[in-house]
Design a protein around this motif. Structure first.
Motif, PDB file in Angstrom:
ATOM      1  N   GLY A   1      13.743  44.029 -38.426  1.00  0.00           N
ATOM      2  CA  GLY A   1      13.152  42.721 -38.618  1.00  0.00           C
ATOM      3  C   GLY A   1      12.580  42.074 -37.368  1.00  0.00           C
ATOM      4  O   GLY A   1      12.590  40.862 -37.243  1.00  0.00           O
ATOM      5  N   CYS A   2      12.067  42.876 -36.475  1.00  0.00           N
ATOM      6  CA  CYS A   2      11.520  42.340 -35.215  1.00  0.00           C
ATOM      7  C   CYS A   2      10.006  42.155 -35.249  1.00  0.00           C
ATOM      8  O   CYS A   2       9.402  41.832 -34.227  1.00  0.00           O
TER       9      CYS A   2
ATOM     10  N   ARG B   1      12.508  46.804 -42.074  1.00  0.00           N
ATOM     11  CA  ARG B   1      11.987  45.445 -42.257  1.00  0.00           C
ATOM     12  C   ARG B   1      11.062  44.998 -41.125  1.00  0.00           C
ATOM     13  O   ARG B   1      11.166  43.894 -40.619  1.00  0.00           O
ATOM     14  N   ASN B   2      10.176  45.897 -40.736  1.00  0.00           N
ATOM     15  CA  ASN B   2       9.149  45.570 -39.763  1.00  0.00           C
ATOM     16  C   ASN B   2       7.798  45.613 -40.462  1.00  0.00           C
ATOM     17  O   ASN B   2       7.730  45.452 -41.680  1.00  0.00           O
ATOM     18  N   LEU B   3       6.746  45.846 -39.739  1.00  0.00           N
ATOM     19  CA  LEU B   3       5.387  45.846 -40.292  1.00  0.00           C
ATOM     20  C   LEU B   3       4.723  47.206 -40.118  1.00  0.00           C
ATOM     21  O   LEU B   3       3.517  47.296 -39.901  1.00  0.00           O
TER      22      LEU B   3
ATOM     23  N   GLY C   1      11.883  49.040 -46.053  1.00  0.00           N
ATOM     24  CA  GLY C   1      11.299  47.703 -46.068  1.00  0.00           C
ATOM     25  C   GLY C   1      10.095  47.509 -45.177  1.00  0.00           C
ATOM     26  O   GLY C   1       9.823  46.397 -44.738  1.00  0.00           O
ATOM     27  N   ASN C   2       9.377  48.572 -44.899  1.00  0.00           N
ATOM     28  CA  ASN C   2       8.132  48.461 -44.148  1.00  0.00           C
ATOM     29  C   ASN C   2       6.966  48.499 -45.137  1.00  0.00           C
ATOM     30  O   ASN C   2       7.156  48.211 -46.318  1.00  0.00           O
TER      31      ASN C   2
END
Length: 129
Positions: free
Chosen positions: A12-13, A40-42, A79-80
């Protein structure tokens, strides 16, 4: 200089494709890294390609001194924003890591299940899509 760091969470960063490439280059000194959490990043397909180049067991011109993060046993990319092309690239990379298998978590990405087909036969550790 080696470090004893074995577990790194960057969950998540807000790391995107360019950031993943730079990050993996910086992590090449972590010869003992066993678990890398990039959930959970992009990260999209270009970032998945950078991951594949870095984790390929044979050195590449892009990452000539990495030789595939041989100690790494777990990678969380959940979660990307990785889609089918990125999933296919990751599957191909896993097939090359016969001597250093990798547990890959991919839950919450948009990868077509057909792209994941055959991964379990190519990898001695589970792959989670």
């Amino acid at each position: 200089q080696q470090t004893s760091l074995t577990w790194l969470s960057l969950r998540g960063c807000g790391i995107g494709d360019a950031g993943v490439s730079v990050l993996l280059g910086a992590l090449r000194a972590l010869k003992n890294l066993k678990h890398l959490d990039l959930a959970r990043n992009l990260v999209r397909d270009p970032g998945a390609r950078a991951v594949c180049l870095a984790l390929d067991p044979a050195p590449s011109s892009a990452f000539p001194t990495m030789a595939g993060f041989k100690a790494l046993t777990e990678l969380d990319l959940s979660g990307n924003e990785i889609r089918t092309d990125g999933g296919r690239l990751l599957r191909e990379m896993l097939a090359k890591r016969v001597s250093s298998p990798l547990r890959l978590a991919m839950v919450g990405n948009d990868v077509d299940p057909k792209a994941a087909r055959g991964v379990h036969k190519q990898c001695s550790m589970p792959v989670y899509y």
